[in-house]
Design an enzyme around this catalytic site. Sequence first.
Site, PDB file in Angstrom:
ATOM      1  CD  GLU A 123      -3.401 -31.213  32.081  1.00  0.00           C
ATOM      2  OE1 GLU A 123      -3.011 -30.325  32.889  1.00  0.00           O
ATOM      3  OE2 GLU A 123      -2.547 -31.479  31.048  1.00  0.00           O
ATOM      4  CD  GLU A 128      -4.504 -29.689  27.178  1.00  0.00           C
ATOM      5  OE1 GLU A 128      -3.228 -29.354  27.532  1.00  0.00           O
ATOM      6  OE2 GLU A 128      -5.534 -29.409  27.700  1.00  0.00           O
TER       7      GLU A 128
HETATM    8  C1  GBH Z   1      -1.869 -28.314  30.279  1.00  0.00           C
HETATM    9  O1  GBH Z   1      -1.579 -28.488  31.330  1.00  0.00           O
HETATM   10  C2  GBH Z   1      -3.305 -27.648  30.562  1.00  0.00           C
HETATM   11  O2  GBH Z   1      -4.334 -28.526  30.079  1.00  0.00           O
HETATM   12  C3  GBH Z   1      -3.345 -26.294  29.480  1.00  0.00           C
HETATM   13  O3  GBH Z   1      -4.365 -25.619  30.055  1.00  0.00           O
HETATM   14  C4  GBH Z   1      -2.240 -25.549  29.594  1.00  0.00           C
HETATM   15  O4  GBH Z   1      -2.322 -24.461  28.788  1.00  0.00           O
HETATM   16  C5  GBH Z   1      -1.023 -26.421  28.851  1.00  0.00           C
HETATM   17  O5  GBH Z   1      -1.118 -27.764  29.407  1.00  0.00           O
HETATM   18  C6  GBH Z   1       0.206 -25.802  28.709  1.00  0.00           C
HETATM   19  O6  GBH Z   1       0.726 -25.783  30.045  1.00  0.00           O
HETATM   20  O7  GBH Z   1       7.215 -30.619  36.175  1.00  0.00           O
HETATM   21  O8  GBH Z   1       8.089 -32.761  35.836  1.00  0.00           O
HETATM   22  O9  GBH Z   1       6.052 -32.574  37.261  1.00  0.00           O
HETATM   23  C7  GBH Z   1      -0.244 -29.007  31.553  1.00  0.00           C
HETATM   24  C8  GBH Z   1       0.357 -29.169  32.960  1.00  0.00           C
HETATM   25  C9  GBH Z   1       2.606 -29.766  32.244  1.00  0.00           C
HETATM   26  C10 GBH Z   1       1.659 -30.324  34.579  1.00  0.00           C
HETATM   27  C11 GBH Z   1       3.988 -30.402  32.376  1.00  0.00           C
HETATM   28  C12 GBH Z   1       3.075 -31.241  34.724  1.00  0.00           C
HETATM   29  C13 GBH Z   1       5.264 -30.819  34.171  1.00  0.00           C
HETATM   30  C14 GBH Z   1       5.637 -32.362  34.696  1.00  0.00           C
HETATM   31  N1  GBH Z   1       1.308 -30.130  32.981  1.00  0.00           N
HETATM   32  N2  GBH Z   1       4.072 -30.642  33.768  1.00  0.00           N
HETATM   33  S1  GBH Z   1       6.723 -32.256  36.037  1.00  0.00           S
END
Ligand code: GBH
Length: 465
Positions: free
Chosen positions: A167, A373
Site C-alpha cells: 500500500e 488483504e
Molecule cells: C491495511 O490498510 C493495512 O495494510 C494493514 O496494515 C491494516 O492493519 C489494515 O489495512 C486495516 O486497517 O477512507 O474512503 O479513503 C488499509 C488502509 C483502509 C486505507 C481503508 C483507505 C479507506 C478508504 N486503507 N481506507 S477512504
Amino acid sequence: MTHPLVFPPGFVFGSATAAYQVEGGATDAGRGPSIWDTFSRTPGKVWNGDTGDVACDHLHRWESDLDLMAELGLRAYRFSISWPRVIPDGRGAVNNAGLDFYSRLVDGLRARGIRPVATLYHWDLPQPLEDAGGWPVRETAEAFAEYAAVVGAALGDRVDTFTTLNEPWCSAYLGYGQGGHAPGRTEPAAALAAVHHLNLAHGLGAAALRASSTADPDLSVTLNFHVLRGAGDGADEAVRRIDALANRAFTGPMLHGEYPADLLADTSAVSDWSFVRPGDLALIRQPLDVLGVNYYSTATVRLWDGASPRQSNDGHKAAAGGTAWPGSDAIVEFVEQPGPHTAMGWNIAPEGLTELLLALSAEFPAQPLMVTENGAAFDDVVSPDGRVDDPLRVDYLARHFAAARDALDAGVDLRGYYVWSLLDNFEWGYGYAKRFGIVHVDFETLARAPKSSALWYRDLIRSQP
Ligand code: GBH
C-alpha cells in the site's frame, strides 16, 4: 446467485500480518528504530499512546503461531520483513541476527507446508533514512534496492513470493500528506515526491530481488485500490480526480510505464514532478507475477462547492491541516456512506470487491491477481469461558469470499485470498483498540484464542475438494 464456496484447485487460502503490527521485540538483537517507533512515541499520534514495542510478541512466539496456522490449515502466510531489523541504519551493515529470524520463520513455514509470502516494506522505514529525507528523496529508493538485494540473497532460495511494497498510497499520502501515519508530515508536494520514489523503490527492488534470488520466487506489489462511487453534479470528475491520485498514480507507472497525464495536470499547482528522471519509468515497470489487491470498502466522492460544510468520512482528514489528496483536496469531498459499517466506520460492500477484480482484469488482461488483504474490525466480546464468537466477521468474510468467487466465475485470474489478519494486532493510529484478527489476542497475557471466524475459515479450507 449464491455459491457453494468452492474454489479452483490450488487456490491459495492464506492470512496476513505485518512486522510492526505483530512482532514486538522493538530493540531485540540489534533492531534499529523505525519511523513507527518514533511516531508512536509522539504524544497524540496513536490512540492511548500505544506502541508496537511488544505487540503480539510474535518475535518470540512465532513457533506456536506457526502451529496455530497449521491447525487452521492455512496454505500460505503473508508476513512482512522489518527493514530496521535487517539493516538497522537503513543502509550499510546487515544485522545477521535480524535476518536469521526471517530465515527460521521461512523454514518453519515450509516445514509445516505453508507457503512463505514476504513483503519487504509494510511501513516501517528505518528512522535514519527518514532523518535523511524519507520517501520524498530519491536516496531512499536506492537504499530500498540495496535492502532488497540483501533479502533476496538470504531468503530468495526458499520464499514463494516476494512483495516489494504494501500500500504505497498509505506510505505517501498518509505519511507525508495527511500526517495520520508515520512520519506524520503534512507537506503535499513531499507526498507526491514520495509517490514517485515509492514507485521507483518498487521497480529497483523488484529487479534486485530477481537478480539476487537463487530460486525463482514470484514478484509482486500490493496496492490498496479505492473503489469509488460518485455523487452529485460532476460526480464523474470527482471520481476521475481521486482515481488518478489513489489508483492510477501507482498502476500507471508500474503497469503501463507512465504517469497519467490528468494526474500531472491536476497536481501541477503543487508539484512539477521534476523528480521523475529520464529512465525512471522504464525502471518502475517490472513484470509482475502477481498483483496484490487489498480491499476493505468503497468510498463515495463528489465535487465540493467550497462553501457548504465539508463532509469527510475518509478518516484521513482529521490530522492537523493535512490532506491525503494533493491538488484535489479543495475540490473533492468524501461523502458519508450508508451502513452497515465495521468498527472502523468503513461501509461493508462485498460487491465492490467483485467490481474491482473485474475492472483490474479488464485493464490488465494477462495479469494474475491475488487478494492480499480483506477483513474487518468488530468490537469482539470474550465470553466467560474464553470463547470469542464473532458472527459479524464470519458474515463479512463469507460475503467477500463469495464476491471473489463471483469474480472467478466471470473469468478473473484470481489466485488466492489472504484474510487480514491472523492476529489482533497494533492497528496503526488506532493502537490496540481495533481488532482485525481471526485469532483473539489478550494484550495482558498475550494468549491467543481462535475466534469463530478462524474456525469458519478452517472449515472453509477443509471443505475444498
Ligand atoms: C491495511 O490498510 C493495512 O495494510 C494493514 O496494515 C491494516 O492493519 C489494515 O489495512 C486495516 O486497517 O477512507 O474512503 O479513503 C488499509 C488502509 C483502509 C486505507 C481503508 C483507505 C479507506 C478508504 N486503507 N481506507 S477512504
